[in-house]
Design an enzyme around this catalytic site. Sequence first.
Site, PDB file in Angstrom:
ATOM      1  N   SER A 198      -1.377  -1.589   6.784  1.00 47.29           N
ATOM      2  CA  SER A 198      -0.660  -0.503   6.119  1.00 47.29           C
ATOM      3  C   SER A 198      -0.168   0.478   7.179  1.00 47.29           C
ATOM      4  CB  SER A 198      -1.613   0.213   5.148  1.00 47.29           C
ATOM      5  OG  SER A 198      -1.076   1.434   4.663  1.00 47.29           O
TER       6      SER A 198
ATOM      7  N   TYR B 103      -8.960   4.397   1.277  1.00 42.37           N
ATOM      8  CA  TYR B 103      -7.897   3.446   1.593  1.00 42.37           C
ATOM      9  C   TYR B 103      -7.568   3.494   3.085  1.00 42.37           C
ATOM     10  CZ  TYR B 103      -3.447   0.964   1.142  1.00 42.37           C
ATOM     11  OH  TYR B 103      -2.425   0.051   1.274  1.00 42.37           O
TER      12      TYR B 103
END
Length: 232
Positions: free
Chosen positions: A124, A137
């Site tokens: 990410s 996350y």
Amino acid sequence: MGGAISIGLAKAGADIAIVTSNNRSQETQQQIEALGRKVHTIVANLMDESALDSVVKETLSVFGKIDILVNNAGIIRRTPAADHAASDWHDVLNLNLNSAFFLSQLVGREMIKQGSGKIINIASMLSFQGGINVPGYTASKHAIAGITKALANEWASKGIQVNAIAPGYMETDNTAALRADQERTAQIMVRIPAGRWGTPEDLQGPAVFLASAASDYMNGHVLCVDGGWMAR
């Protein structure tokens, strides 16, 4: 994203095992079958570590071997760090990180036996940055980048390439709440040189590259597919 990557790999000639927790992959399965490729769907909860071995065994029983593993499963929980529930932290780390490592471990053993394989983790932009209101996350995606490099160090000499794709801001279910926040969306758009959010289809070419012989000398790399976000 997993559906688009699966279809991209099928277009390039791969047979596909889809692992899903909710059996909502019928459309993806139909598109793969229309390409003339073999596809098998496995319904499993990847947050349950005991289910991972069964997933790998079922895939091997259907296809005989595993040449490519894409660790795409992931969730996000948006809460300020001061209020981030322990259950949210553990759920996110369990699915985003633990399942990716233990599946890589199980599949990696098979790839070591056959002397070849491609593992593609989904990282990410938050593998590089801190983000806002997503501490679990962010921790999981930083760890995915680290695990990618650690496994590459151990397995490159065994004919296995372990790399990762770091998508930019993508139009997916995980970002629906973020895209609904007009102020935050405007802040994000200003920084994307391409002038748009990414789509799952934007990941197909990079995934095919990392799954093919074209990337045989690529190990431990985190490939940004971000419309130029990291360049700005």
